[in-house]
Write an enzyme that holds these catalytic residues in place. Structure first.
Site, mmCIF file in Angstrom:
data_model
loop_
_atom_site.group_PDB
_atom_site.id
_atom_site.type_symbol
_atom_site.label_atom_id
_atom_site.label_comp_id
_atom_site.label_asym_id
_atom_site.label_seq_id
_atom_site.Cartn_x
_atom_site.Cartn_y
_atom_site.Cartn_z
ATOM 1 C CE LYS A 195 -1.723 2.895 2.380
ATOM 2 N NZ LYS A 195 -1.506 4.304 1.948
ATOM 3 C CD GLU A 270 13.060 4.148 8.468
ATOM 4 O OE1 GLU A 270 12.842 5.006 9.357
ATOM 5 O OE2 GLU A 270 13.270 4.410 7.285
ATOM 6 C CB CYS A 304 13.879 8.450 7.999
ATOM 7 S SG CYS A 304 14.724 7.432 6.777
ATOM 8 C CD GLU A 401 11.005 12.173 11.176
ATOM 9 O OE1 GLU A 401 9.890 11.645 11.271
ATOM 10 O OE2 GLU A 401 11.985 11.601 10.655
HETATM 11 P P1 NAI Z 1 2.040 8.557 7.894
HETATM 12 O O1 NAI Z 1 2.761 7.722 8.888
HETATM 13 O O2 NAI Z 1 0.629 8.954 8.176
HETATM 14 O O3 NAI Z 1 2.037 7.806 6.465
HETATM 15 C C1 NAI Z 1 2.894 6.759 6.073
HETATM 16 C C2 NAI Z 1 2.089 5.625 5.437
HETATM 17 O O4 NAI Z 1 1.204 5.087 6.418
HETATM 18 C C3 NAI Z 1 1.189 6.057 4.271
HETATM 19 O O5 NAI Z 1 1.159 5.031 3.305
HETATM 20 C C4 NAI Z 1 -0.173 6.186 4.923
HETATM 21 O O6 NAI Z 1 -1.236 6.009 4.025
HETATM 22 C C5 NAI Z 1 -0.130 5.055 5.932
HETATM 23 N N1 NAI Z 1 -1.057 5.191 7.065
HETATM 24 C C6 NAI Z 1 -1.529 6.332 7.641
HETATM 25 N N2 NAI Z 1 -2.374 6.036 8.647
HETATM 26 C C7 NAI Z 1 -2.449 4.687 8.721
HETATM 27 C C8 NAI Z 1 -3.153 3.772 9.555
HETATM 28 N N3 NAI Z 1 -3.959 4.194 10.524
HETATM 29 N N4 NAI Z 1 -2.978 2.446 9.357
HETATM 30 C C9 NAI Z 1 -2.162 1.995 8.390
HETATM 31 N N5 NAI Z 1 -1.477 2.808 7.563
HETATM 32 C C10 NAI Z 1 -1.607 4.135 7.719
HETATM 33 O O7 NAI Z 1 2.933 9.837 7.634
HETATM 34 P P2 NAI Z 1 2.436 11.277 7.111
HETATM 35 O O8 NAI Z 1 1.155 11.667 7.801
HETATM 36 O O9 NAI Z 1 2.440 11.231 5.644
HETATM 37 O O10 NAI Z 1 3.626 12.220 7.605
HETATM 38 C C11 NAI Z 1 3.633 12.753 8.921
HETATM 39 C C12 NAI Z 1 5.013 12.752 9.524
HETATM 40 O O11 NAI Z 1 5.488 11.409 9.663
HETATM 41 C C13 NAI Z 1 6.094 13.396 8.677
HETATM 42 O O12 NAI Z 1 6.107 14.771 8.813
HETATM 43 C C14 NAI Z 1 7.332 12.746 9.240
HETATM 44 O O13 NAI Z 1 7.730 13.356 10.423
HETATM 45 C C15 NAI Z 1 6.895 11.342 9.524
HETATM 46 N N6 NAI Z 1 7.248 10.431 8.414
HETATM 47 C C16 NAI Z 1 8.385 9.689 8.509
HETATM 48 C C17 NAI Z 1 8.784 8.921 7.443
HETATM 49 C C18 NAI Z 1 10.025 8.101 7.496
HETATM 50 O O14 NAI Z 1 10.664 7.879 6.492
HETATM 51 N N7 NAI Z 1 10.381 7.559 8.615
HETATM 52 C C19 NAI Z 1 8.044 8.889 6.183
HETATM 53 C C20 NAI Z 1 6.812 9.659 6.212
HETATM 54 C C21 NAI Z 1 6.473 10.408 7.282
#
Ligand code: NAI
Ligand code: MG
Length: 499
Positions: A195, A270, A304, A401
């Site tokens: 996904k 991660e 990250c 972050e």
């Molecule tokens: P997010 O954690 O909401 O999204 C990442 C993935 O998780 C996307 O595919 C999203 O559709 C999915 N997701 C969201 N809610 C979910 C749920 N309840 N159950 C299962 N999957 C779910 O991240 P978002 O909102 O895009 O970004 C917010 C913050 O998260 C960023 O500003 C950053 O600080 C952090 N982040 C860190 C990343 C990394 O590489 N470690 C990557 C993306 C975001």
């Protein structure tokens, strides 16, 4: 703005065609018929729609993956054949490089350079690395235990694929994330429902086309587009999924753990970082300063590993700040498709607002703005690369972050490695760290003391797709890349034969 170079005809064809998702070898719409719009963050224009997958679509995809796992055509395929198909997928990624690069730039906003020179070639390289593994997976033969029954016994272990895997990836490095998740899972013999993030789902769909062209059997890789709340949550809760692998926010990582509790799925996470970048007084500043800029603003800081906590020795603090300001303020901000762009837009208006909120908080809490801070007027989610000096560990800009082009610098005035490590380790995260010095002893002492999954010496970032990468503390569970990523996708079985 310069006129942008024309798009590749293959890119135009892909964007014009209706995009569906891949379930059991068929390209389908969402069962609900609903779609999500996809935007170019450089122009704010809609560039595509994708199916808004939900629980029914996830259920169909998981059942397809379950059948493809249970029928054994993938799991029991000759290891060399499985490796060959992964290698073929790598070749197809390379052959489709121009289209993948342009779609990645349009969808995510990253500049042509990181897309075409890093993301796409590294995606192929990661698949090639894991293509070599299926033929080298072995168990152990274990010495007999005389207290166990039987005069003669044989005990051995088998590495067996864990089963059906749900993989959820973020928007910041879409193709790279998808391939680094898929490659070890497929090498191990698992089947997958992927996904991708709703903000940038397009290159994962191209990857789905290439999976089919490579000849990977139907149902082995299923790709469901949709929001996290609908498709992501359904995938993490599904009882036929054996394992979930996730990259994204700490907040969603916690939700995933809760959802996985139902059938006690195995989970790997991660979850980002707040990485220290330590510059000792003897560091080669001609290398450390440009690297601090690059590591802070790579993918607009939306990564990250971002070196968002710089620790700079007092004697060189001002020269490092001046050097960084000079390079950062000279960076060219613009659409990724412009070959002269260094810094593209942020992913969305929400992310830009969030990051601008951190800039305001940095000022309010008394950090010194050395350069940047402002968003650019006009269309697109652009902002200046931003450096705050004289930050301290109580500030939100140092604790959270930010995931944008904002870095913070703290001054230190000691040579004591334990004291320096205490500063570096004052964070909930532990993904990456780096130390910049000419002193071998200091370098390795700090490498041992920094609580992070990867520590660079005169380098910041991952060591390569063959070296483990992942987090201490709240940066996650498990290691991606290298041999260790395979362990995320294996169960170990002990077989005991009473001969
Ligand atoms: P997010 O954690 O909401 O999204 C990442 C993935 O998780 C996307 O595919 C999203 O559709 C999915 N997701 C969201 N809610 C979910 C749920 N309840 N159950 C299962 N999957 C779910 O991240 P978002 O909102 O895009 O970004 C917010 C913050 O998260 C960023 O500003 C950053 O600080 C952090 N982040 C860190 C990343 C990394 O590489 N470690 C990557 C993306 C975001
Ligand atoms: Mg979210």
């Amino acid at each position: 703005m310069n006129a942008l170079p024309p798009l590749n005809p293959e890119t135009i064809k892909f964007l014009q065609a209706p995009r569906r998702m891949l379930i059991d070898g068929a390209w389908v719409n969402a069962a609900s018929g609903e779609t999500l719009d996809v935007f170019n963050p450089a122009t704010e224009e809609k560039i595509a729609t994708v199916p808004a997958g939900g629980a029914a679509d996830i259920d169909a995809a998981v059942k397809a993956a379950r059948r493809a796992f249970d029928d054994g055509k993938w799991t029991r395929m000759a290891a060399s054949e499985r490796g060959k198909l992964l290698w073929k997928l790598a070749d197809l990624i390379e052959a489709n490089g121009p289209r993948l690069t342009e779609v990645e730039v349009l969808d995510n906003g990253m500049a042509l350079n990181p897309a075409g020179k890093l993301a796409v070639p590294l995606a192929a390289a990661t698949l090639r690395y894991y293509a070599g593994w299926p033929t080298k997976i072995t168990g152990d033969v274990i010495a007999p235990d005389p207290r166990m029954p039987g005069a003669e016994t044989l005990t051995y272990t088998r590495k067996e694929p864990i089963g059906v895997v749900g993989q959820i990836t973020p928007w910041n490095y879409p193709l790279g994330m998808a391939t680094m998740k898929l490659a070890p899972a497929l090498a191990a013999g698992c089947t997958v429902v992927l996904k991708p993030a709703e903000q940038s789902p397009l290159t994962a769909l191209i990857l789905g086309e290439l999976v089919q062209q490579a000849g990977i059997p139907d149902g082995v890789v299923n790709i469901v587009t949709g929001t996290g709340e609908a498709a992501g949550a359904a995938l993490t809760a599904h009882p036929l999924v054996d394992k979930v692998a996730f990259t994204g926010s700490t907040e969603v990582g916690r939700l995933i753990l809760k959802a996985a509790a139902g059938n006690l799925k195995k989970v790997s996470l991660e979850l980002g970082g707040k990485s220290p970048f330590i510059i000792m007084p003897d560091a080669d500043l001609a290398k450390a300063i440009p690297s601090a800029v690059y590591s802070s603003f790579f993918l607009q800081g939306q990564n990250c590993m971002c070196s968002s906590r710089l620790f700079v020795h007092k004697t060189i603090f001002d020269s490092v700040m001046d050097g960084m300001a000079k390079i950062a303020s000279g960076m060219k901000i613009g659409p990724g498709l412009d070959p002269t762009t260094n810094l593209g837009p942020l992913i969305s208006s929400e992310q830009l607002e969030r990051v601008q909120g951190y800039v305001a908080s940095g000022r309010d809490e008394g950090a010194t703005l050395v350069t940047g801070g402002k968003r650019l007027p006009g269309k697109g989610y652009f902002m200046e690369p931003t450096v705050f000096a004289h930050a301290n560990p109580k500030m939100k800009i140092v604790r959270d972050e930010i995931f944008g082009p904002v870095t913070t610098a703290q001054m230190f005035d000691t040579d004591d490695v334990d004291a320096i490590a205490r500063l570096a380790n004052d964070t909930d995260y532990g993904l990456v760290g780096s130390v910049w010095t000419q002193n071998v002893s200091v370098a390795h002492k700090l490498a041992a003391r920094i609580r992070a999954g990867t520590v660079g010496i005169n380098h910041h970032g991952p060591a390569g797709n063959n070296a483990p990468f992942g987090g201490f503390k709240q940066s996650g569970w498990g290691r991606e890349f290298g041999k260790e990523a395979l362990d995320l996708y294996f169960e170990t079985k002990t077989v005991f034969a009473n001969l």
